[in-house]
Design a protein around this motif. Structure first.
Motif, PDB file in Angstrom:
ATOM      1  N   THR A 251      37.417 -37.544 -19.657  1.00 26.09           N
ATOM      2  CA  THR A 251      38.392 -38.587 -19.323  1.00 26.09           C
ATOM      3  C   THR A 251      39.515 -38.495 -20.337  1.00 26.09           C
ATOM      4  OG1 THR A 251      36.571 -40.014 -18.626  1.00 26.09           O
ATOM      5  CG2 THR A 251      38.697 -41.065 -18.927  1.00 26.09           C
TER       6      THR A 251
ATOM      7  N   ASP B 243      41.765 -45.473 -11.792  1.00 27.32           N
ATOM      8  CA  ASP B 243      41.623 -44.978 -13.171  1.00 27.32           C
ATOM      9  C   ASP B 243      42.251 -45.955 -14.160  1.00 27.32           C
ATOM     10  OD1 ASP B 243      42.109 -41.571 -12.085  1.00 27.32           O
ATOM     11  OD2 ASP B 243      40.272 -42.675 -12.557  1.00 27.32           O
TER      12      ASP B 243
ATOM     13  N   GLN C  85      45.812 -46.226 -18.751  1.00 23.77           N
ATOM     14  CA  GLN C  85      45.814 -45.338 -17.583  1.00 23.77           C
ATOM     15  C   GLN C  85      45.038 -44.095 -18.017  1.00 23.77           C
ATOM     16  OE1 GLN C  85      46.647 -46.155 -14.739  1.00 23.77           O
ATOM     17  NE2 GLN C  85      48.083 -47.867 -15.008  1.00 23.77           N
ATOM     18  N   THR C  86      43.939 -43.824 -17.321  1.00 22.42           N
ATOM     19  CA  THR C  86      43.147 -42.653 -17.714  1.00 22.42           C
ATOM     20  C   THR C  86      43.209 -41.648 -16.573  1.00 22.42           C
ATOM     21  OG1 THR C  86      41.116 -43.426 -16.657  1.00 22.42           O
ATOM     22  CG2 THR C  86      41.561 -44.215 -18.913  1.00 22.42           C
ATOM     23  N   SER C  87      42.657 -40.463 -16.815  1.00 19.93           N
ATOM     24  CA  SER C  87      42.493 -39.559 -15.676  1.00 19.93           C
ATOM     25  C   SER C  87      41.286 -38.670 -15.935  1.00 19.93           C
ATOM     26  CB  SER C  87      43.745 -38.694 -15.492  1.00 19.93           C
ATOM     27  OG  SER C  87      43.681 -37.596 -16.375  1.00 19.93           O
ATOM     28  N   LYS C  88      40.615 -38.340 -14.864  1.00 21.64           N
ATOM     29  CA  LYS C  88      39.462 -37.450 -14.955  1.00 21.64           C
ATOM     30  C   LYS C  88      40.016 -36.055 -15.171  1.00 21.64           C
ATOM     31  CE  LYS C  88      35.581 -39.568 -14.504  1.00 21.64           C
ATOM     32  NZ  LYS C  88      34.877 -39.569 -15.810  1.00 21.64           N
ATOM     33  N   ASP C  89      39.573 -35.384 -16.241  1.00 23.12           N
ATOM     34  CA  ASP C  89      40.213 -34.112 -16.540  1.00 23.12           C
ATOM     35  C   ASP C  89      39.203 -33.198 -17.208  1.00 23.12           C
ATOM     36  OD1 ASP C  89      43.480 -33.374 -17.621  1.00 23.12           O
ATOM     37  OD2 ASP C  89      41.704 -32.122 -17.885  1.00 23.12           O
TER      38      ASP C  89
END
Ligand SMILES: COc1ccc([C@H]2[C@H](O)[C@H](O)[C@H](C)N2C)cc1
Length: 449
Positions: free
Chosen positions: A390, A367, A433-437
């Motif tokens: 994201t 990510d 820094q990403t995150s699937k959300d």
């Protein structure tokens, strides 16, 4: 789709470890070195305007005199360890060396041709010490091999008579013998970079190119061979008559790069680039535009952002040294890669909407998304639009004093990253820094409170 016997045999990219290694390397060094470095684009006071390694085909060049240049090949300043050191400093992870260009002169003492270094004052093998020196630095080596061979009496551009076909049959045996010899002499090489495969003789013989590729793979499992080798049975090259890529990666990007993701159709690909407009072998006088290190860095970044490799070409002089402009570029790229290389190695298409300030590169399989900023907006704010679902978890820069404050939420999944007002003299990198959300924008609001 057409039933093809000699078209693509695989749909989609290779998924083996050798290809994953190639894909992660991203930056390569091309070296064009041979007899053409002796004239260096000039002959008897006249300047050849074409590419230096093609000077033999110039009407002002008596071919016999060119062919006799082997009697002068004596690179007394050739230091392969130094070549490998400077390539390693630049951050190249693989190198492609011309074992034999179109003129047919072999940089290794081939059993199958008298026209090699063995006949030159140098006498010794050039390729072996080079492969060893580069491998010792952890740099993989690929062998450039030209199918066209102007020195071989049996080579034909086209088969017009039965005699042509008999001669060309002998030539194909010669090609297979030399390639076998190269793999036996240099077993650590990771692949071949084929060239000189556009003539009818080759284009109309798809079955041979297919059998040859399969033969080489059996001889040396894992070899990486691009799309320039093959033709299918209808004479289609790079992409078969059903539009499917042949070979292990698209190898047609020569002195040009794809613009957007759609141009590469998800295939592995590699772009090869000259520093001047169109000189591969050493040319004493570089005319026209000479690419700066920042231009080459941007091309490297663009290539990685589109999931491809970028290979910069160098043309050593006949004595075995590199010209100043090339040494300068290697040193400048080295400085940039030491700070920012983590954005390049293992980088691939992030799948984010392209923005004017530069390029996104995703660290493959993570990510982490790098922003490489090449065009600083006068507003001093970088627009970042994340894909749906994201969220932005953290934002940092690879160098100090790049970002000021925290990202400003300006809409659904959309932010401005504010820049510290330092003027930059090279592309710089910000790490997202990403995150699937499932919840949108949940990232930075938390950070803000
Ligand atoms: C006809 O246009 C050409 C033909 C061959 C080339 C060769 C160059 O000599 C160099 O080796 C490059 C990698 N290759 C495509 C380039 C342009």
């Amino acid at each position: 789709t057409l039933p093809l016997e000699h078209g693509a045999h695989r749909i989609g990219n290779r998924t083996d470890a050798d290809m994953a290694r190639w894909r992660s390397q991203r930056l390569g060094q091309f070296i064009h070195w041979g007899l053409y470095a002796i004239p260096g684009g000039e002959w008897k006071g006249k300047t050849y305007n074409g590419a230096a390694e093609w000077i033999r085909s110039w009407k002002e060049m008596p071919q016999q005199e060119y062919d006799n240049l082997y009697k002068q090949f004596n690179p007394v300043n050739y230091q392969p360890e130094e070549w490998a050191q400077q390539a390693n400093d630049m951050g190249a992870k693989y190198m492609i060396i011309t074992t034999k260009h179109h003129d047919g002169f072999c940089l290794w003492p081939s059993k199958y041709s008298k026209y090699s270094v063995a006949a030159s004052p140098w006498k010794k093998d050039i390729i072996g010490p080079m492969v060893d020196a580069y491998n010792k630095k952890g740099i993989d080596v690929y062998l450039y091999f030209s199918i066209i061979d102007w020195n071989q009496p049996d080579w034909r551009a086209a088969l017009k008579t039965p005699a042509d076909s008999i001669a060309y049959q002998r030539f194909k045996v010669f090609v297979k013998n030399q390639l076998t010899e190269l793999l036996q002499r240099y077993p650590t090489v990771k692949g071949f970079w084929f060239d000189g495969t556009w003539d009818d003789s080759w284009k109309n013989d798809g079955s041979f190119s297919d059998e040859l590729e399969q033969y080489l793979q059996r001889l040396h499992p894992g070899l990486i061979i691009g799309s320039r080798l093959r033709a299918d049975e209808k004479g289609a090259r790079h992409f078969d008559s059903n539009g499917r890529l042949m070979g292990d990666y698209e190898q047609g990007w020569e002195r040009k790069l794809p613009e957007k993701s759609a141009d590469v159709h998800g295939n592995d690909w590699e772009g090869v680039m000259t520093i001047p407009e169109n000189q591969w072998g050493y040319n004493a006088r570089w005319a026209g535009h000479i690419k700066s290190s920042n231009e080459l860095i941007e091309m490297l970044v663009k290539s990685a952002s589109l999931g491809g490799n970028f290979v910069i070409n160098f043309g050593p002089k006949s004595d075995g040294t590199f010209r100043t402009e090339e040494v300068q570029r290697m040193q400048e790229i080295s400085r940039w890669m030491k700070i920012n290389g983590s954005a390049i190695y293992g980088g691939t298409d992030a799948g984010f909407a392209k923005q004017d300030w530069g390029y996104y590169i995703r660290k493959s399989g993570t990510d982490s998304v790098y922003m490489v900023v090449c065009n600083v907006p006068v507003s001093g704010q970088l627009r970042v639009k994340l894909p749906a679902q994201t969220t932005l978890v953290n934002v940092t820069s690879l160098e100090k004093n790049i970002i000021s404050g925290t990202p400003e939420l300006i809409g659904k999944n959309e932010y401005f990253i504010h820049l510290d007002h330092k003027n930059q003299d090279a592309p710089f990198v910000i790490l997202l820094q990403t995150s699937k959300d499932s919840r949108d924008n949940s990232g930075f609001e938390k950070a803000k409170t």
